[in-house]
Motif scaffolding. Sequence first.
Motif, PDB file in Angstrom:
ATOM      1  N   ALA A  84     -30.338  37.586 -58.800  1.00  0.00           N
ATOM      2  CA  ALA A  84     -29.916  37.656 -57.404  1.00  0.00           C
ATOM      3  C   ALA A  84     -29.120  38.926 -57.171  1.00  0.00           C
ATOM      4  O   ALA A  84     -29.310  39.624 -56.174  1.00  0.00           O
ATOM      5  N   ALA A  85     -28.245  39.233 -58.124  1.00  0.00           N
ATOM      6  CA  ALA A  85     -27.431  40.432 -57.974  1.00  0.00           C
ATOM      7  C   ALA A  85     -28.294  41.681 -57.939  1.00  0.00           C
ATOM      8  O   ALA A  85     -28.063  42.593 -57.141  1.00  0.00           O
ATOM      9  N   ARG A  86     -29.304  41.724 -58.803  1.00  0.00           N
ATOM     10  CA  ARG A  86     -30.174  42.899 -58.848  1.00  0.00           C
ATOM     11  C   ARG A  86     -30.912  43.084 -57.527  1.00  0.00           C
ATOM     12  O   ARG A  86     -31.096  44.192 -57.055  1.00  0.00           O
ATOM     13  N   LEU A  87     -31.321  41.949 -56.933  1.00  0.00           N
ATOM     14  CA  LEU A  87     -31.996  42.020 -55.643  1.00  0.00           C
ATOM     15  C   LEU A  87     -31.086  42.653 -54.601  1.00  0.00           C
ATOM     16  O   LEU A  87     -31.531  43.367 -53.722  1.00  0.00           O
ATOM     17  N   ASP A  88     -29.776  42.363 -54.727  1.00  0.00           N
ATOM     18  CA  ASP A  88     -28.845  42.936 -53.768  1.00  0.00           C
ATOM     19  C   ASP A  88     -28.511  44.367 -54.084  1.00  0.00           C
ATOM     20  O   ASP A  88     -27.682  44.968 -53.407  1.00  0.00           O
ATOM     21  N   GLY A  89     -29.083  44.914 -55.162  1.00  0.00           N
ATOM     22  CA  GLY A  89     -28.847  46.318 -55.473  1.00  0.00           C
ATOM     23  C   GLY A  89     -27.672  46.531 -56.411  1.00  0.00           C
ATOM     24  O   GLY A  89     -27.233  47.647 -56.638  1.00  0.00           O
ATOM     25  N   CYS A  90     -27.176  45.443 -56.931  1.00  0.00           N
ATOM     26  CA  CYS A  90     -25.987  45.544 -57.795  1.00  0.00           C
ATOM     27  C   CYS A  90     -26.440  45.718 -59.238  1.00  0.00           C
ATOM     28  O   CYS A  90     -27.434  45.139 -59.663  1.00  0.00           O
ATOM     29  N   SER A  91     -25.747  46.546 -60.023  1.00  0.00           N
ATOM     30  CA  SER A  91     -26.137  46.674 -61.424  1.00  0.00           C
ATOM     31  C   SER A  91     -25.009  47.241 -62.252  1.00  0.00           C
ATOM     32  O   SER A  91     -23.997  47.673 -61.716  1.00  0.00           O
ATOM     33  N   GLY A  92     -25.215  47.253 -63.545  1.00  0.00           N
ATOM     34  CA  GLY A  92     -24.282  47.891 -64.472  1.00  0.00           C
ATOM     35  C   GLY A  92     -22.852  47.402 -64.334  1.00  0.00           C
ATOM     36  O   GLY A  92     -22.574  46.206 -64.429  1.00  0.00           O
ATOM     37  N   TRP A  93     -21.989  48.341 -64.076  1.00  0.00           N
ATOM     38  CA  TRP A  93     -20.566  48.035 -64.066  1.00  0.00           C
ATOM     39  C   TRP A  93     -20.221  47.002 -63.000  1.00  0.00           C
ATOM     40  O   TRP A  93     -19.428  46.090 -63.210  1.00  0.00           O
ATOM     41  N   ASN A  94     -20.793  47.140 -61.816  1.00  0.00           N
ATOM     42  CA  ASN A  94     -20.524  46.180 -60.752  1.00  0.00           C
ATOM     43  C   ASN A  94     -20.938  44.782 -61.147  1.00  0.00           C
ATOM     44  O   ASN A  94     -20.246  43.814 -60.880  1.00  0.00           O
ATOM     45  N   GLU A  95     -22.098  44.738 -61.787  1.00  0.00           N
ATOM     46  CA  GLU A  95     -22.601  43.447 -62.253  1.00  0.00           C
ATOM     47  C   GLU A  95     -21.584  42.808 -63.182  1.00  0.00           C
ATOM     48  O   GLU A  95     -21.257  41.629 -63.082  1.00  0.00           O
ATOM     49  N   PHE A  96     -21.093  43.646 -64.061  1.00  0.00           N
ATOM     50  CA  PHE A  96     -20.122  43.158 -65.030  1.00  0.00           C
ATOM     51  C   PHE A  96     -18.887  42.635 -64.327  1.00  0.00           C
ATOM     52  O   PHE A  96     -18.397  41.549 -64.592  1.00  0.00           O
ATOM     53  N   ARG A  97     -18.382  43.430 -63.375  1.00  0.00           N
ATOM     54  CA  ARG A  97     -17.128  43.064 -62.734  1.00  0.00           C
ATOM     55  C   ARG A  97     -17.240  41.839 -61.852  1.00  0.00           C
ATOM     56  O   ARG A  97     -16.340  41.032 -61.772  1.00  0.00           O
ATOM     57  N   HIS A  98     -18.375  41.724 -61.148  1.00  0.00           N
ATOM     58  CA  HIS A  98     -18.434  40.666 -60.147  1.00  0.00           C
ATOM     59  C   HIS A  98     -19.158  39.420 -60.576  1.00  0.00           C
ATOM     60  O   HIS A  98     -19.027  38.389 -59.955  1.00  0.00           O
ATOM     61  N   ILE A  99     -19.979  39.534 -61.588  1.00  0.00           N
ATOM     62  CA  ILE A  99     -20.679  38.336 -62.039  1.00  0.00           C
ATOM     63  C   ILE A  99     -20.149  37.887 -63.399  1.00  0.00           C
ATOM     64  O   ILE A  99     -19.631  36.783 -63.550  1.00  0.00           O
TER      65      ILE A  99
END
Lengths: 298, 436, 288
Positions: A194-209
């Motif tokens: 879901a996060a990837r679909l929203d354009g989120c990845s890498g560091w942001n992914e780590f921080r928010h998920i």
Amino acid sequence: MKGQRHAGSSRFTPYFFILPAVVFYAIFFLFSIGFGLWVSFREWDMLTPLDKTRFVGLSNYVYLFTKDDLFLPVLRNTLVFAIGSVLFSTAIALLLAVALQNNPRRGLWRTLYFLPMVTSVVAIANIWRYLYDPNFGLFNGLLSLFHIPGLRWIDSTALAMPSLIAVSVWATIGGALLLFAAGLEGIPTMYYEAARLDGCSGWNEFRHITLPLLRPTLLFVLITGFINGLQSFALTMIMTGGGPVNSTRVLALYMYETAFQNFRMGRASAMAFVLFLIIFLITLLQLRIFRRGGVEAH
Amino acid sequence: MKRLSRLLAVLVVGAVLVLLVGCGGQKPAPTGSTAGDAKQVTIKIATHWGQDYSVEELMPYIEEYQKLHSNVKIEYEAVPFGDYLKKVQVSHLSGEAPDIYHVYSLWGVQLSRSGVIAEAPQNVQDFVNKEYVPASIAGASFDGKLWGIPTEIDNYQLYYNKKLLAAANFKEPPKTWEELYTQAKAMTRRNADGTIDVAGISFMKGWESAYTHPFVALLRTNGGEFLSADGKKAAFNSQAGVAALEFEAKLFKDKLTDPSLDYEKLFPADKAAFVIMAPYWKNGLKKTMGDNFSNVGIAPIPVGKSGLPNTTGYTWFFTVDSNSKVKDEAWKFLLWLNGAKSDTDKNSRLGTYLTTLGVVPGRIGDQQNQPGLQDSFSKPFVDALQYTKPEPNLPQGQEIKTELARQIEEVWYGRKAPKAALDDAAAKVNEILSQQ
Amino acid sequence: MKRMSRILSALIILVGSLTMLIPFVDMTIGALRTRQESISVPLVFWPRSPQWQNFVDVLHSLPMGRLYLNSLITAGGVTLAVLVTSALTGFALAKYRFVGREGFFRFVLGTLMFPQFVFLIPVYYLMKRVPLAGGNDLLGIGGSGLLHSYGALILPFMVNGFGIFLMRQFIMDIPDELIEAARIDGCSELRIFTHIVLPNLKPAMATLAIFIFLGQWNEFIWSMIITTSAQKLMTLPVGIQLLQGQLDPVRTDLLMRAALSYAVWPVIGLFVLLQKYYVKGMVMTGMK
């Protein structure tokens, strides 16, 4: 329906089940705490019969904070050691867990990192004492290969504490790594998708998920890490004996020396209760920080 | 009801298991049951002399005594040196204290203050006063009383490496502080990166005596003293003391030595020219150096301003637990062990054992007659006993020395000036002394 | 981008494994050096001819067999006891509601926060005063209690707060329906414990067992205290540290390294064999 009476049970059933633990704690724990507290209000050299010891009220405690020039520096050392080793150990373990997440042979790596945890602290302390030897140790030997002058790892007041922290991190990383690895596996992949679909990845992914979902594991690792780190004793005793010049003297070691070398059991007991208070407060602090805006773990 | 009885069964089984597990224990050995004419007694003795101290040389004497006195059984326990004090403390809690202790004098002070040991009986006092050097008698005395039979006396001298001295063209070991500095400086070799390859001088470190004893030795040759004459205040921060610590500081600052050096490994390997140390290193060095041991020279501590030879030392003594049920028998055994072997042989059995260990017995008869003490290593130590005064027997002695040791360490690491360090130590020591 | 992270990953792993293994390797290789090689500058890492003799000599200085036996008995005894007490207590805390439940649970967690130092002297007293043990009478006076037996090494560790915590977590996962069904069938509570709960706890028990065993195997402080009054009870860590006090430092280092090798490698080997269970259990703990 739980606990409802029927054949083969009674309202007292749970009490029977906890009876062994209760008896144990009553005998060993409550007696010890009571005894320790009582001794902390007295002067005792462990040789004089207890009934002949002098009652001194709170003066052991007062002494620690007013007249004992070593107590506050020792407290500081203890906190520095605990914070340093827990934070580094946790951070590195977390990064490793993420880095190893999709590694096919991660079982092997986890086992490798876990090896120090199955080794006794006596062994670890001695092994690293040899590595750190300023003249004949491996580390300075390696440095000399590159014509770099050897460092005084545990023989200088500046480096001794960091060197100790490094050993502690080395020894505890495996446990944290396993827990984080497990925690990561527990995060359903659909969150990441879901996060990837929203354009989120890498560091942001780590921080928010990742981080928020790892909260309970993180809390557990930190709390147990601090409880152990603040009580560290054998590592320091064997590697540096508290030196050079008190730079690595931690509270558990100071307590032990005060009792067994300086014959001041009363004062040492007071120190023990101060240490308990510190451990208790730090644990509470962590629970409070983590409860803010998070799902309660247990 | 069935559940309750099952629970009961579990408890009973558990209790039985605990008892079985507990049956490794032994009842205390019977004392006082008659056997023939004399009462059967068991004497328990604990020392730190174990495998590492050639204790097999001591055992024949213990067997000999048991043969001579058939009603006496002696149980000997060797406790590792680092654990000995803990053993005394812990065994008191369990009521299993040995009858005979062999204690370092400062430990003895704590034992005397807490009533664990009592003043030595009159016949023992007469024996000690007659047969031991004053320094040893002082070492076993506290509060104006004698507490046991002195054993080894360890005074400090200057160990030097004959080969290194000869290579640097020095015909004799240094006699003054200036000479010590000059010689040490000439013999110091450094590596390309600045670290020390051969140290001019290497200092003991690690435990509180390691720092304080050499310092006090230097202090005394400079005319200073550890305590004031009435024993109530620190005197080591006098001008003489500050000068002594400044001398040590200079050795470190000018890189003739380094706090990270391990004297124990360097000196036997010809990597350190001087060490201020006590005689108990004799056997260890012999084992480590082999033939190279003949290279070790012993000289008096180089003198400071006083110009007079001086040094410090510490002592050990045998004593008996005040609650021991076999006190008389214990003292009798100790008198036999520490007394002359016969009218013709002036050496004592214990003195013979101590000599094989490489340490110096405090008993005059042994000092004069033991062949093992006549060699070029031990003789200087014995000769120095003439002017050796032991460290003062103070309550909280180890705590006091630890305060001083930490300040000395600060100076070695260049973190504090000698005067400030000694003043701080003196303030702390005075505070501890005033509470006693 | 992905390749970069893969290289980074590989680098981390390589550095990591070296860091983990090198200290152990240095420990053992160092035991094979000669005296000269041990104190040579620059460092001689690989001995010219391995001195296996050091591994034999250390057996004369330390009763390795006895040390292993003592550690085994102690660790085994404690593990068994902790498994039983943790499961019983955890069961009550997980599946029953009763007055004082939360309070007791918090109390148990609280016990983990007291420094071990506080317990040393009082528990020593208690071990001496165990009634009817070691020559004691009914009031626990006269003999030496359990101080000369394995009981002194085992008893003080028989209940473990961490174990209780762990068991409670795992038992909470056992479906209530299973237990209710058994109740309806007329099973007694004890039977429910032994026939429903325990079989479902196997992985958790395995994890806890290994965790407790290793912890006790490496326990040092209390063993040190007990050893002062009963040298025959010396465990492995205490025995090894004992070597430190010896007079010849170069030889001591060599013997020490050999002793450490004896103590460390078998446990590592055992762990590697059993790691499947251990890791799985830790993983499950992490998920809770």
